[in-house]
Design a protein around this motif. Structure first.
Motif, mmCIF file in Angstrom:
data_model
loop_
_atom_site.group_PDB
_atom_site.id
_atom_site.type_symbol
_atom_site.label_atom_id
_atom_site.label_comp_id
_atom_site.label_asym_id
_atom_site.label_seq_id
_atom_site.Cartn_x
_atom_site.Cartn_y
_atom_site.Cartn_z
ATOM 1 N N MET A 39 19.921 0.078 8.857
ATOM 2 C CA MET A 39 21.229 -0.329 9.398
ATOM 3 C C MET A 39 22.082 -0.974 8.302
ATOM 4 S SD MET A 39 21.105 0.811 12.369
ATOM 5 C CE MET A 39 19.654 1.823 12.643
ATOM 6 N N ILE A 59 20.435 8.635 12.547
ATOM 7 C CA ILE A 59 18.997 8.902 12.736
ATOM 8 C C ILE A 59 18.499 9.952 11.735
ATOM 9 C CG2 ILE A 59 17.296 9.818 14.372
ATOM 10 C CD1 ILE A 59 19.178 8.580 16.588
ATOM 11 N N HIS B 99 27.812 -0.040 17.568
ATOM 12 C CA HIS B 99 27.869 1.278 16.931
ATOM 13 C C HIS B 99 26.493 1.735 16.428
ATOM 14 C CE1 HIS B 99 29.104 4.477 14.246
ATOM 15 N NE2 HIS B 99 28.819 3.777 13.178
ATOM 16 N N TYR B 100 25.670 0.782 16.027
ATOM 17 C CA TYR B 100 24.371 1.121 15.423
ATOM 18 C C TYR B 100 23.211 1.073 16.422
ATOM 19 C CZ TYR B 100 27.244 0.039 11.378
ATOM 20 O OH TYR B 100 28.256 0.016 10.473
ATOM 21 N N PRO B 102 22.316 2.507 19.404
ATOM 22 C CA PRO B 102 21.572 3.690 19.895
ATOM 23 C C PRO B 102 20.585 4.215 18.851
ATOM 24 C CG PRO B 102 23.893 3.878 20.458
ATOM 25 C CD PRO B 102 23.768 2.692 19.535
ATOM 26 N N ALA B 103 21.031 4.274 17.605
ATOM 27 C CA ALA B 103 20.133 4.746 16.540
ATOM 28 C C ALA B 103 19.047 3.718 16.257
ATOM 29 C CB ALA B 103 20.942 5.017 15.273
ATOM 30 N N PHE B 104 19.433 2.461 16.214
ATOM 31 C CA PHE B 104 18.476 1.407 15.878
ATOM 32 C C PHE B 104 17.332 1.356 16.891
ATOM 33 C CE2 PHE B 104 17.266 -3.172 16.108
ATOM 34 C CZ PHE B 104 16.651 -3.246 14.874
ATOM 35 N N LYS B 106 16.348 3.728 18.920
ATOM 36 C CA LYS B 106 15.522 4.931 18.812
ATOM 37 C C LYS B 106 14.577 4.819 17.609
ATOM 38 C CE LYS B 106 15.610 9.929 18.699
ATOM 39 N NZ LYS B 106 16.398 11.149 18.715
ATOM 40 N N MET B 107 15.080 4.310 16.507
ATOM 41 C CA MET B 107 14.236 4.216 15.311
ATOM 42 C C MET B 107 13.182 3.126 15.453
ATOM 43 S SD MET B 107 17.215 4.831 12.504
ATOM 44 C CE MET B 107 16.251 5.375 11.117
ATOM 45 N N GLN B 108 13.509 2.067 16.180
ATOM 46 C CA GLN B 108 12.538 0.995 16.405
ATOM 47 C C GLN B 108 11.413 1.450 17.311
ATOM 48 O OE1 GLN B 108 12.857 -3.003 16.733
ATOM 49 N NE2 GLN B 108 13.157 -2.618 14.569
ATOM 50 N N GLN B 110 10.812 4.594 18.245
ATOM 51 C CA GLN B 110 10.347 5.953 17.964
ATOM 52 C C GLN B 110 10.414 6.837 19.209
ATOM 53 O OE1 GLN B 110 9.184 6.967 14.707
ATOM 54 N NE2 GLN B 110 10.209 5.065 14.218
ATOM 55 N N ARG B 181 18.355 -9.948 7.552
ATOM 56 C CA ARG B 181 18.596 -8.671 6.866
ATOM 57 C C ARG B 181 19.566 -7.747 7.589
ATOM 58 N NH1 ARG B 181 13.708 -5.849 6.902
ATOM 59 N NH2 ARG B 181 14.717 -4.323 5.588
ATOM 60 N N PHE B 182 19.988 -8.111 8.787
ATOM 61 C CA PHE B 182 20.964 -7.252 9.451
ATOM 62 C C PHE B 182 22.286 -7.291 8.684
ATOM 63 C CE2 PHE B 182 18.124 -7.890 13.084
ATOM 64 C CZ PHE B 182 18.031 -6.594 13.548
#
Lengths: 78, 222
Positions: A39, A59, B99-100, B102-104, B106-108, B110, B181-182
Motif C-alpha cells: 500500500m 492486486i 481507495h486501497y 478492497p485490495a488490502f 484481499k491481499m491480507q 488471500q 508503515r501505512f
C-alpha cells in the motif's frame, strides 16, 4: 529525473532495496514488500505519477517488472 | 461478537467490524451516548437507536474506523469531532485509505471480498468540529481528553476518559509495536510526540484499542 528513475527511487526508498535487485523483485519476496509495504508503494507511485490505480491493478502489481506494464495503462511510460 | 461492560454509571459497548475486526465503541449514560470510530455494523446501529448520540469521536482517518460516519450523521445528526489533520484526511478516499482497502483486505486475507457493499472505495466523510493538539470535553459528568498521537497516521489521536480509560485507535494494539508503515505513517512522529504522552499515563490505565481486546497500558509494547 525521468520516469524510470522516479519509479526505481520509489522502490528503493520504500522497500529499502538496492537498484541492482530491482529487476527480480517480487511481492512478498522480501519482508518489506508485504501487504502494508504494498500500500505504501502504490500510494507513492500514485503521488509521483499523478494516477489512481484500479483495485484489480493494485492486486495484480506483483513485481517490479509487472508494475511497469500496469503503469503504462495509465499513460505513464517507464 | 459485541461486548458489554458496566463502568459505574457508564456503560461501554464494543462492536468489532466484520473486516479487520476494527472496534466501534459506544459509551452510554443517562440515555445519552458517545460513539468512537463508528463502523458499518448492524448491531451497532440497532443499539444506538435507543440513545441520544451527543458526540462521535474519531481516533484516526483510516477507512476501517470511519466507514459508519455518514450513516451516523444522516440518521442521528450528531457532531463528528476529530483532529484537524484527521478531518482533512477523511475527506479524501486516498488519504483515508478507502481507495486501497478492497485490495488490502484481499491481499491480507488471500481471499476475495465477497460482500462488495461492505467496502466503498470512494468513501469520504466530514467532521463538524476539529481540534489541534488536545481538547477537553465534558459529558454527563465524565471528561474526555482528546490528544493528537501521530505515528500510525498523521491524523491519529488517543481519547482518555476520566484519566482511567484510553481509547487508543491504532496507536496502541496489544502484542505488537505500533504500526507506522501505512501511507502517511511516521515512526519519528510516534517517537517524538506520542511515546512521551503514553508513558506519562498511569500504568494501570485500561486501553481499549482500535482492534482486538482491551489491556492494561503496562502490558503494551512501548
Amino acid at each position: 529525473m525521468n520516469n524510470l528513475e522516479k519509479y526505481n527511487k520509489a522502490f528503493m526508498e520504500i522497500l529499502n532495496v538496492a537498484e541492482l535487485d530491482l529487476e527480480s523483485l517480487e511481492y512478498q519476496k522480501i519482508s518489506a514488500w508485504d501487504s502494508v509495504g504494498h500500500m505504501q508503494l502504490i500510494a507513492a507511485l500514485e503521488d509521483i505519477f499523478d494516477i489512481m490505480f484500479d483495485t484489480d491493478d493494485i492486486i495484480d502489481f506483483s513485481s517490479y517488472v509487472k508494475g511497469k506494464e500496469l503503469i503504462a495503462k495509465y499513460g505513464v511510460t517507464i | 461478537m459485541a461486548g458489554y461492560f458496566e463502568l459505574s454509571l457508564l456503560r461501554l459497548y464494543i462492536f468489532p467490524s466484520d473486516y479487520l475486526c476494527s472496534n466501534s465503541y459506544l459509551l452510554s449514560a443517562n440515555g445519552h451516548a458517545v460513539v468512537i470510530d463508528p463502523c458499518n455494523n448492524k448491531l451497532f446501529f440497532q443499539k444506538i437507536k435507543q440513545l441520544k448520540i451527543d458526540y462521535c469521536f474519531l481516533t484516526h482517518e483510516h477507512y476501517d474506523h470511519i466507514n459508519g460516519v455518514n450513516e451516523l450523521k444522516t440518521n442521528f445528526k450528531c457532531p463528528v469531532i476529530c483532529s484537524k489533520i484527521c478531518a482533512d484526511r477523511i475527506e479524501n478516499p486516498r488519504l483515508n485509505m478507502a481507495h486501497y482497502y478492497p485490495a488490502f483486505i484481499k491481499m491480507q486475507k488471500q481471499e476475495p471480498v465477497t460482500d462488495q457493499k461492505m467496502i466503498i472505495p470512494d468513501y469520504c466523510c466530514k467532521a463538524d468540529n476539529v481540534f489541534e493538539y488536545e481538547v477537553l470535553i465534558n459529558w454527563q459528568g465524565h471528561q474526555f481528553f482528546l490528544r493528537e498521537t501521530p505515528g500510525h497516521s498523521p491524523g491519529s489521536s488517543s481519547i482518555l476518559l476520566d484519566k482511567k480509560i484510553l481509547f487508543s485507535g491504532d496507536t496502541l494494539v496489544i502484542g505488537q509495536k505500533t504500526y507506522t508503515r501505512f501511507p502517511g505513517g511516521n515512526p519519528e512522529d510516534f517517537q517524538q510526540y506520542t511515546l512521551s504522552f503514553l508513558r506519562s499515563l498511569p500504568k494501570e490505565t485500561v486501553v481499549y484499542p482500535g482492534h482486538y481486546g482491551s489491556f492494561l497500558l503496562k502490558d503494551a509494547i512501548l
